[in-house]
Each structure stands twice: as C-alpha cells, then as structure tokens.
Design a protein around this motif. Structure first.
Motif, PDB file in Angstrom:
ATOM      1  N   TYR A  27       0.661  -0.959  -0.163  1.00 43.08           N
ATOM      2  CA  TYR A  27      -0.240   0.431   0.304  1.00 43.08           C
ATOM      3  C   TYR A  27       0.907   0.951   0.147  1.00 43.08           C
ATOM      4  CZ  TYR A  27      -4.056   2.775   1.608  1.00 43.08           C
ATOM      5  OH  TYR A  27      -4.839   3.911   1.796  1.00 43.08           O
ATOM      6  N   PRO A  28       0.317   1.498  -1.111  1.00 42.19           N
ATOM      7  CA  PRO A  28       1.536   3.025  -1.519  1.00 42.19           C
ATOM      8  C   PRO A  28       1.489   4.143   0.317  1.00 42.19           C
ATOM      9  CG  PRO A  28       0.899   2.449  -3.576  1.00 42.19           C
ATOM     10  CD  PRO A  28      -0.015   1.709  -2.802  1.00 42.19           C
ATOM     11  N   VAL A  29       3.336   4.464   0.151  1.00 39.50           N
ATOM     12  CA  VAL A  29       2.782   5.528   1.451  1.00 39.50           C
ATOM     13  C   VAL A  29       2.703   6.587   0.958  1.00 39.50           C
ATOM     14  CG1 VAL A  29       4.084   6.527   3.234  1.00 39.50           C
ATOM     15  CG2 VAL A  29       4.330   4.340   3.136  1.00 39.50           C
ATOM     16  N   ALA A  30       1.415   7.475   1.395  1.00 37.55           N
ATOM     17  CA  ALA A  30       1.236   9.134   0.620  1.00 37.55           C
ATOM     18  C   ALA A  30       2.400  10.023   0.411  1.00 37.55           C
ATOM     19  CB  ALA A  30       0.256   9.376   1.978  1.00 37.55           C
ATOM     20  N   HIS A  31       2.139  11.018  -0.259  1.00 36.40           N
ATOM     21  CA  HIS A  31       3.244  11.784  -0.470  1.00 36.40           C
ATOM     22  C   HIS A  31       4.499  10.531  -1.539  1.00 36.40           C
ATOM     23  CE1 HIS A  31       0.331  14.697   0.798  1.00 36.40           C
ATOM     24  NE2 HIS A  31       1.146  14.049   1.627  1.00 36.40           N
ATOM     25  N   ASN A  54      19.893   8.395  17.041  1.00 39.77           N
ATOM     26  CA  ASN A  54      20.460   8.902  16.604  1.00 39.77           C
ATOM     27  C   ASN A  54      20.623   9.291  14.248  1.00 39.77           C
ATOM     28  OD1 ASN A  54      23.337  11.117  15.850  1.00 39.77           O
ATOM     29  ND2 ASN A  54      24.330   9.130  16.339  1.00 39.77           N
ATOM     30  N   ALA A  55      19.374   9.730  14.762  1.00 36.50           N
ATOM     31  CA  ALA A  55      18.926  10.097  13.547  1.00 36.50           C
ATOM     32  C   ALA A  55      17.835  11.540  13.281  1.00 36.50           C
ATOM     33  CB  ALA A  55      17.911   8.930  12.305  1.00 36.50           C
ATOM     34  N   THR A  56      17.916  12.086  12.576  1.00 35.40           N
ATOM     35  CA  THR A  56      16.989  13.263  11.134  1.00 35.40           C
ATOM     36  C   THR A  56      16.237  12.480  10.794  1.00 35.40           C
ATOM     37  OG1 THR A  56      19.521  13.959  10.104  1.00 35.40           O
ATOM     38  CG2 THR A  56      17.084  15.331   9.927  1.00 35.40           C
ATOM     39  N   VAL A  57      14.614  13.258  12.093  1.00 36.21           N
ATOM     40  CA  VAL A  57      13.379  12.677  11.746  1.00 36.21           C
ATOM     41  C   VAL A  57      12.639  12.947  10.706  1.00 36.21           C
ATOM     42  CG1 VAL A  57      11.255  12.167  13.069  1.00 36.21           C
ATOM     43  CG2 VAL A  57      13.939  11.993  14.647  1.00 36.21           C
ATOM     44  N   ILE A  58      12.114  12.712  10.208  1.00 32.74           N
ATOM     45  CA  ILE A  58      11.627  13.773   9.247  1.00 32.74           C
ATOM     46  C   ILE A  58       9.865  12.687   9.156  1.00 32.74           C
ATOM     47  CG2 ILE A  58      13.090  13.772   7.354  1.00 32.74           C
ATOM     48  CD1 ILE A  58      12.468  11.840   5.934  1.00 32.74           C
ATOM     49  N   GLY A  59       8.716  13.383   8.967  1.00 29.63           N
ATOM     50  CA  GLY A  59       7.515  13.207   8.639  1.00 29.63           C
ATOM     51  C   GLY A  59       6.874  12.280   7.805  1.00 29.63           C
ATOM     52  N   SER A  60       7.384  12.868   6.494  1.00 22.92           N
ATOM     53  CA  SER A  60       6.998  12.302   4.824  1.00 22.92           C
ATOM     54  C   SER A  60       8.451  12.715   4.642  1.00 22.92           C
ATOM     55  CB  SER A  60       5.995  13.194   4.328  1.00 22.92           C
ATOM     56  OG  SER A  60       6.053  13.932   3.717  1.00 22.92           O
ATOM     57  N   LEU A  61       8.729  12.185   3.003  1.00 21.01           N
ATOM     58  CA  LEU A  61      10.047  12.198   2.068  1.00 21.01           C
ATOM     59  C   LEU A  61       9.520  13.485   1.411  1.00 21.01           C
ATOM     60  CD1 LEU A  61       9.892   8.562  -0.072  1.00 21.01           C
ATOM     61  CD2 LEU A  61      10.733   9.611   2.537  1.00 21.01           C
ATOM     62  N   LYS A  62       8.342  14.128   1.794  1.00 19.91           N
ATOM     63  CA  LYS A  62       8.391  15.205   0.991  1.00 19.91           C
ATOM     64  C   LYS A  62       9.337  16.273   1.716  1.00 19.91           C
ATOM     65  CE  LYS A  62       3.625  16.259   1.715  1.00 19.91           C
ATOM     66  NZ  LYS A  62       2.730  17.100   1.745  1.00 19.91           N
ATOM     67  N   GLU A  63       9.683  16.232   2.709  1.00 19.06           N
ATOM     68  CA  GLU A  63      11.006  16.776   3.199  1.00 19.06           C
ATOM     69  C   GLU A  63      12.423  16.548   3.058  1.00 19.06           C
ATOM     70  OE1 GLU A  63      10.338  16.459   8.191  1.00 19.06           O
ATOM     71  OE2 GLU A  63       8.531  15.844   7.753  1.00 19.06           O
ATOM     72  N   LEU A  64      12.181  15.926   1.838  1.00 19.59           N
ATOM     73  CA  LEU A  64      13.940  15.031   1.457  1.00 19.59           C
ATOM     74  C   LEU A  64      14.054  16.442   0.074  1.00 19.59           C
ATOM     75  CD1 LEU A  64      13.605  11.626   1.887  1.00 19.59           C
ATOM     76  CD2 LEU A  64      14.748  13.387   3.050  1.00 19.59           C
ATOM     77  N   LEU A  65      12.886  16.562  -0.160  1.00 19.65           N
ATOM     78  CA  LEU A  65      12.937  17.961  -1.485  1.00 19.65           C
ATOM     79  C   LEU A  65      13.950  19.036  -1.445  1.00 19.65           C
ATOM     80  CD1 LEU A  65       9.797  17.687  -2.903  1.00 19.65           C
ATOM     81  CD2 LEU A  65      11.319  16.477  -2.680  1.00 19.65           C
ATOM     82  N   VAL A  66      14.368  18.992   0.103  1.00 19.66           N
ATOM     83  CA  VAL A  66      15.236  20.188   0.624  1.00 19.66           C
ATOM     84  C   VAL A  66      16.579  19.989   0.057  1.00 19.66           C
ATOM     85  CG1 VAL A  66      13.923  21.531   2.213  1.00 19.66           C
ATOM     86  CG2 VAL A  66      14.750  20.147   3.078  1.00 19.66           C
ATOM     87  N   LEU A  67      17.249  18.428   0.040  1.00 21.09           N
ATOM     88  CA  LEU A  67      18.311  18.387   0.408  1.00 21.09           C
ATOM     89  C   LEU A  67      19.220  18.661  -1.078  1.00 21.09           C
ATOM     90  CD1 LEU A  67      17.710  14.912   1.782  1.00 21.09           C
ATOM     91  CD2 LEU A  67      19.647  16.876   2.465  1.00 21.09           C
TER      92      LEU A  67
END
Ligand SMILES: [Mg+2]
Length: 229
Positions: free
Chosen positions: A99-103, A216-229
């Motif tokens: 089941y695809p994860v949203a976003h 010991n990780a950067t916590v994100i709510g969804s993969l959308k937050e990776l778009l700033v990388l």
C-alpha cells in the motif's frame, strides 16, 4: 540541519517508507476482532508498531511488539489483542507490504527530476522489486514510477539489516559519492538507523507522528521533507 547540504544520494527502506502492510486487507481481517474500519488508523498503527518494535529492540524476525501495538491502536479490545496479534502475524505476509505511503512516490519522482541519485535497500523476501513496480512507486530504470539506480532485496543478496554489509550491494551504483554523503531513509531505529550508521551512511527516520524513541537520526514526517536536500 547542517548535514543536509552534504547529501549527494539517497537510499530508501521500502516497508513504512514506500509501502505499508495493506490496510484495505488488514482492516476487514481485524474488524472481526472489534477493530475500526478507518484506514487512517491502520496507517498510524504501522508507525506505532515500529516504535514499539524499536523500543523492544526486536530483530527482524520478531514482530510481536509491532503486532500487539498495531492491533491495540486499531481498536481491538484488550482481551482480544493476543488472538488478533497472532492472526495478524499469520496474515501480514511479505506480499501485503504493497500500500503506497502517501507522498512517497511523488517525492521520489521529484528527487529524480532534481537529479538526486536514489535507490532502495530493503529487508524483504525476494518480492520487493516486483511489488514496488506493480504499486507504481518505483522501478530500476525507466517505467511508471520513479527510476531507481538499484533495488536491493535482502533475500536475494543474502544479507539483512542491521548488518551494514547489505549496503555494500548498493554502493557500487553510486560511484564517487562518500558514504557519509549518502542518506538512508528508514522507519526502524534498530534495522535502519543503527544499520546505516554502522555502514557509515547518514540516517533519516520516517516518523510522521513522533512515536519513535529518540535516536541518532534526522527525523522526518514524510519524504516531501527530503526535497530540500
Ligand atoms: Mg521499514
């Protein structure tokens, strides 16, 4: 974050990051034991289950803490949690992680379009590449989903997270990029964060509702937050 600008490639876990145990199958299964029909609650139950699994320090083979947290969150009454957990354990096969994860699919495509090298490293059963293709999330090379440089399946390569050696099967697809500049995005503290740290990568934890224990990780709510990388 200071790390973010240094990320030159991203590897993804599949379960909980790209696909979830299919709630449209599990909801009717668990409704029999008094659970809700709300799909949103099953999505949240996955992350609560992963947080419980991380807290219990369970290895890949032991999903009991996950199953118990999962059935409790979808509303199975306390007295029926044991039987519902057992039924969930027997029903949630590798093939139900579909089941695809949203976003996520959109974020992968956006990362690809932005020129970010991306791939998948998954503890799986030999099925994950076919399921990611069929679900429209991603595939190796051109196709309906985001093109990945590699999709590594632990069953096929014979090494599973948290063993850092599983990442050695992906790194040749990212030549010239330092390990520390490769992000690994997962949803398990023990398998993903600790495994990728041991491999010298930079971990990111998907934890949409802040359920996970500190790590010991950067916590994100969804993969959308990776778009700033
Ligand atoms: Mg996972």
């Amino acid at each position: 974050m200071q790390m973010r600008s240094q990320i030159e490639a991203i590897l993804f876990d599949a379960g909980g990051v790209l696909v979830l145990p299919d709630p449209t199958v599990l909801a009717p299964l668990l409704e029999f034991y008094g659970a809700t029909a709300s799909i949103e609650q099953y999505v949240r139950a996955h992350y609560l289950g992963m947080a419980a699994k991380s807290r219990s320090r369970s290895l890949e083979s032991d999903w009991s803490a996950y199953n118990e947290a999962y059935v409790r969150h979808v509303g199975v009454p306390e007295a029926d949690c044991a039987v519902a957990s057992a039924v969930l354990a027997r029903t949630r096969s590798a093939h139900l992680w579909r089941y695809p994860v949203a976003h996520s699919a959109a974020a992968l495509m956006a990362l690809h379009d932005a020129g970010m090298p991306i791939g998948v490293v998954s503890n799986a059963s030999g099925q994950i590449e076919e399921i990611l293709l069929r679900s429209g999330v991603c595939q190796v090379g051109a196709g309906p989903g985001a093109p990945m440089r590699c999709i590594i399946d632990s069953h096929i390569v014979g090494v599973a997270k948290p063993d850092p050696k599983i990442f050695d099967f992906a790194l040749p697809f990212f030549p010239g990029i330092e390990r520390a500049n490769i992000a690994y995005v997962g949803d398990s503290v023990m398998m993903d964060v600790e495994g990728s740290l041991a491999a010298g990568l930079t971990p990111y934890l998907v934890d949409p509702d802040g359920d996970s224990p500190a790590c010991n990780a950067t916590v994100i709510g969804s993969l959308k937050e990776l778009l700033v990388l």
